[in-house]
Scaffold this active site. Structure first.
Site, short mmCIF file in Angstrom:
data_model
loop_
_atom_site.label_atom_id
_atom_site.label_comp_id
_atom_site.label_asym_id
_atom_site.label_seq_id
_atom_site.Cartn_x
_atom_site.Cartn_y
_atom_site.Cartn_z
N GLY A 28 0.81 -1.28 0.01
CA GLY A 28 -0.02 0.04 -0.02
C GLY A 28 0.70 1.23 -0.17
N THR A 29 1.97 1.33 0.75
CA THR A 29 3.02 2.27 0.81
C THR A 29 3.33 2.44 -0.51
OG1 THR A 29 3.60 1.89 3.20
CG2 THR A 29 5.20 3.08 1.63
N THR A 60 10.06 -8.49 -11.76
CA THR A 60 9.65 -9.80 -11.91
C THR A 60 8.29 -9.79 -10.99
OG1 THR A 60 11.80 -10.76 -12.37
CG2 THR A 60 10.14 -12.24 -11.48
N CYS A 119 5.06 7.46 22.28
CA CYS A 119 5.97 6.43 22.71
C CYS A 119 5.90 5.25 22.10
CB CYS A 119 5.52 6.24 24.26
SG CYS A 119 6.02 7.50 25.34
#
Ligand SMILES: Cc1ncc(COP(=O)(O)O)c(C=O)c1O
Ligand SMILES: Cc1ncc(COP(=O)(O)O)c(C=O)c1O
Lengths: 130, 396, 396, 130
Positions: free
Chosen positions: C72-73, C238, C326
């Site tokens: 997706g990135t 590929t 964090c």
């Protein structure tokens, strides 16, 4: 789907009319080694009909199948009928050709037409025998 | 019918150990390495391990220098574009060889569109790059040199160590595409002296979907794929854990078994290289006679076009590939063969055998048996062969 | 101890049908779809099938509009960078929302470095984009608008159809990141009226390693990954056949089962959304109350930091994620929560439940049981809570 | 490896000395909500020794474990000894902290030192009782 139709494969594996005709009535060459497909068509003409056709082809599966199909379609036809054979009608008879192969490998009709033109120009010069 | 697969460059089966290593991460361990809960632990540990395994394969000291990518192609794009963009304040000139894989070649072309200049270093008839030619092509504004470690189409191994030395003298960043060599022969990034190196697991019995770019610590690179801060912010996107684990395992297996594999492949390759030209007239070996990949035997068969040869070999159960125009989807004969000075006519007769772990002597002998009649058959149909024969006769 | 996995956004198990479809392409059918010999046929056919399956999932007419990518990135990088670069002769202005995923956000930032200008459209307290705001941000030199279909951190679904209409009026290319929605709710690219759409298989029980970008025919895009001419020359490398097959199968399953899945998820999500704030004081639901992803329940628990909450839930067998500083590797609180107007203090208390196929009512009830004492325990340790209590007392 | 050491997990799950001291001799606050970690330390001093320490912490696993460890390390020590406790010595006692957590979450020592300073400045003003 596989890249070639069954019909293409059949003609590629068993090409009709491969060979040469000694002293042909017409000879046509098409293609060049850069694009990778070259065809030579030899024709024998009698009573305005293509009595015999042979070809030699350097090229891919499509090029060989096209040559074979063109020879089969044209043999026995009149000159006028044979000139109506087009790349599209050949591709159709072969149940389709891959898109990217259409232009480069589908030179059979042109090579045949060139052989006919060659025959016709000889006719004009020599008075002809057909 | 016998099945003989000699197209390992296009794809090869996973080895059993790789498969076993991957399976848990395809099914049960579906967690994300970034997750802080228990589901994140197995994938995080596995990705760390894979990173060490890959670092070891190429003798890299620091496993954090390994950046996982999705393919060899991506690694090469990342290297060429990312290194060029990160160093453009120094200049905008890039040097590559004329026989690079399209992933390097076309990345360089894209950089041209973005205002960079690219020089192509020529190769000799064997496909070898002359280090002197590289040196001569480096200018004051050169910021990146990328020369492949070996060319997979003709097998030639390039003198990377010698080239790297000359490039280093000029303080230019040096990348090598080692997709064809990493995992197939010993590699040490330290001994080679390069700054960045691409490798891909699918070339040594690992899966598709995982490859890597090694970048020496301290060498700046701009990401190709932006997003989250996976891979230390250098390559974003949720990790493809199963594939990375497979790559790691394949790297480990290659590190251990490389020598044995090379011993297996080399005599098979050599038999093909010597015997095929004996069985068929007018066959030329392409690539370097000695400095070549252990599993690569490449030829041009004159007067014949590669695709029809490939298809008739296939009808006898033999899988190969070709660099002819008709077999390429771009419909152009291999730029590698042309760069080596072969005519288009001869390049069309390209045939490439890439041997693998499973290749046997019987496979090779089967090829030597079935190929001559196929070549003969195609030559009997070839107008080029007819012309050649006529000429030869006329010459008598 | 009960194991309750409510972090499906981070990773989720493959469904059995996807697994079965992939297996042959991981082991026996190792061929390359580009190969002309027999080994090329099964992968080529399978990739073609997958392309149709994905086209169908999003109601695309032409399967050749589907370009397979690795994540997706990558799809988002490809869309933002590739569409911007292909249309730059018209202008260099890009519009995105303030709550885009980092893969869109940071791609846009990279384009800024290359001389483009980026405008961020704000969102309201529910994370909704106002179409009018998008319209106002479009200028004569705007060439690309990218607004996500739904935000996966807070679940808010954006009015893409309305936005697309306004963008189309201005003849600007419109991309939507549908990674959070495709496969989870019905999508029609025709009905939405967009020009490009990103989706990823790992969000609907497909594998890592395969995603897609749909680009309407006729819309130009520049490749992100150059090389060979796979994917019609738009994305080289590929093909990762097994992953593509898995994506295709997951798309097919989603097309069939979407309605059932939504019916399963929605009441579970709603139970969590209503009950958690009843069981724990000072809990705010983040995101839109109605227009939200079927499996997304997100909150901020005041006076508490998300990572310690996540870790204590984990100690009770419950897996969740958080948008606190964090828990992010960048150590910044979610830009999405901040863009919605939440204070840093409150954003630190972020907790995100992403439900999946396997989630049961018992799972939800277990969370409702174990979470209040955990929140109480952390509040007893929290200096912020102490201050709040003191103030409240003082106020009396 | 898991992101936290066993020691960190142990202190996070069972933090020592959580709470407040009414009328402490010193009080120190450190951190802010933007970075996500805030700590308040309360100390009771007797004969120059830290007789009692309590803390409250808003923050991640590391921040809580660090606070707990600092309180355990400092309790019973002299002021001078306690001032020698550093982020590094705390991280070491915790068998390591993740790299990215080192700076943000490792504020325990500073918070304690602030509490001590607070005690010392009161001493100066008030003449002291320690
Ligand atoms: C030398 C070289 N570089 C790069 C690549 C690209 O690999 P892929 O297509 O797997 O991305 C290949 C593929 O064979 C290669 O041989
Ligand atoms: C809306 C959205 N876009 C893009 C992505 C990127 O996906 P990936 O990390 O799998 O590449 C995600 C991941 O969760 C997402 O939620």
């Amino acid at each position: 789907m596989p890249i070639y139709s069954e019909k293409v494969m059949e003609h590629f594996m068993n090409p009709r009319n491969v060979g040469e005709i000694e002293n042909p009535d017409g000879l046509g060459e098409e293609g060049n080694p850069v694009c990778g497909d070259m065809m030579t068509f030899y024709i024998k003409v009698k009573d305005n009909h293509l009595e015999d056709i042979k070809f030699k082809t350097f090229g891919c599966g499509a090029a060989i199948a096209v040559s074979s199909m063109v020879s089969e379609m044209a043999i026995g036809k009149t000159i006028e009928e044979a000139l109506k054979i087009t790349p599209s009608s050949v591709a159709e008879k072969l149940e389709g050709l891959p898109k990217n192969k259409f232009h480069c490998s589908n030179l059979g009709a042109q090579a045949l037409h060139k052989a006919i033109e060659n025959y016709q120009s000889k006719q004009k010069k020599g008075g002809g025998k057909g | 019918m016998r099945k003989v697969y000699l197209d390992n460059i296009a794809g090869s089966p996973l080895i059993a150990e790789v498969r076993e290593a991957m399976l848990p991460f395809l099914w049960d361990n579906f967690g994300n390495p970034s997750s802080l809960h228990d589901w994140g632990d197995p994938p995080r540990i596995a990705v760390d391990d894979a990173r060490s395994q890959v670092a070891q394969l190429i003798d890299a000291d620091d496993e954090e220098e390994i950046i996982f990518t999705g393919s060899g192609t991506e690694s090469n794009n990342f290297a060429v574009k990312g290194l060029a963009l990160a160093h453009q304040e120094k200049g905008k000139h890039i040097v590559i060889s004329a026989i690079e894989h399209f992933s390097v070649m076309n990345s360089a072309k894209t950089m041209e569109k973005l205002g960079f200049e690219v020089s192509l270093v020529p190769v000799d008839q064997y496909g070898s790059v002359d280090p002197e030619e590289v040196r001569r092509s480096i200018r004051d504004d050169t910021i990146l040199v990328s020369i492949m470690h070996a060319n997979s189409e003709v097998g030639t191994i390039e003198p990377i160590k010698e080239i790297a030395e000359l490039v280093r003298e000029r303080k230019v960043v040096f990348h090598t595409d080692a997709v064809a060599t990493a995992g197939s022969m010993p590699i040490s990034v330290k001994a080679l002296g390069v700054d960045a190196l691409s490798l891909a697991g699918n070339q040594f019995y690992g899966p598709q979907g995982a490859a890597a770019l090694w970048v020496r610590k301290g060498v700046r690179i701009m990401p190709l794929i932006d997003g989250g801060i996976q891979e230390g912010g250098r390559r974003a996107g949720t990790e493809n854990v199963a594939a990375i684990v497979g790559l790691g395992k394949a790297a480990e297996m290659a590190t251990v078994n490389q020598a044995v594999r090379m011993k297996h492949l080399t005599p098979l390759r050599d038999r093909l290289l010597t015997e095929l030209p004996r069985k068929i007239d007018h066959v030329v070996v392409t690539g370097h006679p000695q400095n070549r990949l252990p599993g690569n035997a490449s030829f041009c068969v004159e007067f014949i076009e590669g695709e029809s040869l490939l298809m008739l070999l296939n009808s006898q159960g033999v899988a190969v590939s070709s660099g002819s125009a008709c077999t390429s989807r771009a419909l152009k004969a291999s730029h590698v063969l042309i760069a080596m000075g072969l005519s288009h006519e001869i390049a069309q007769g390209s045939v490439l055998f890439t041997l693998g772990l499973h290749t046997t002597l019987k496979d090779i002998d089967y090829v030597l048996e079935v190929m001559p009649p196929i070549a003969e058959r195609l030559r009997q149909m070839s107008p080029l062969y007819a012309k050649y024969i006529q000429k030869a006769k006329g010459g008598k």
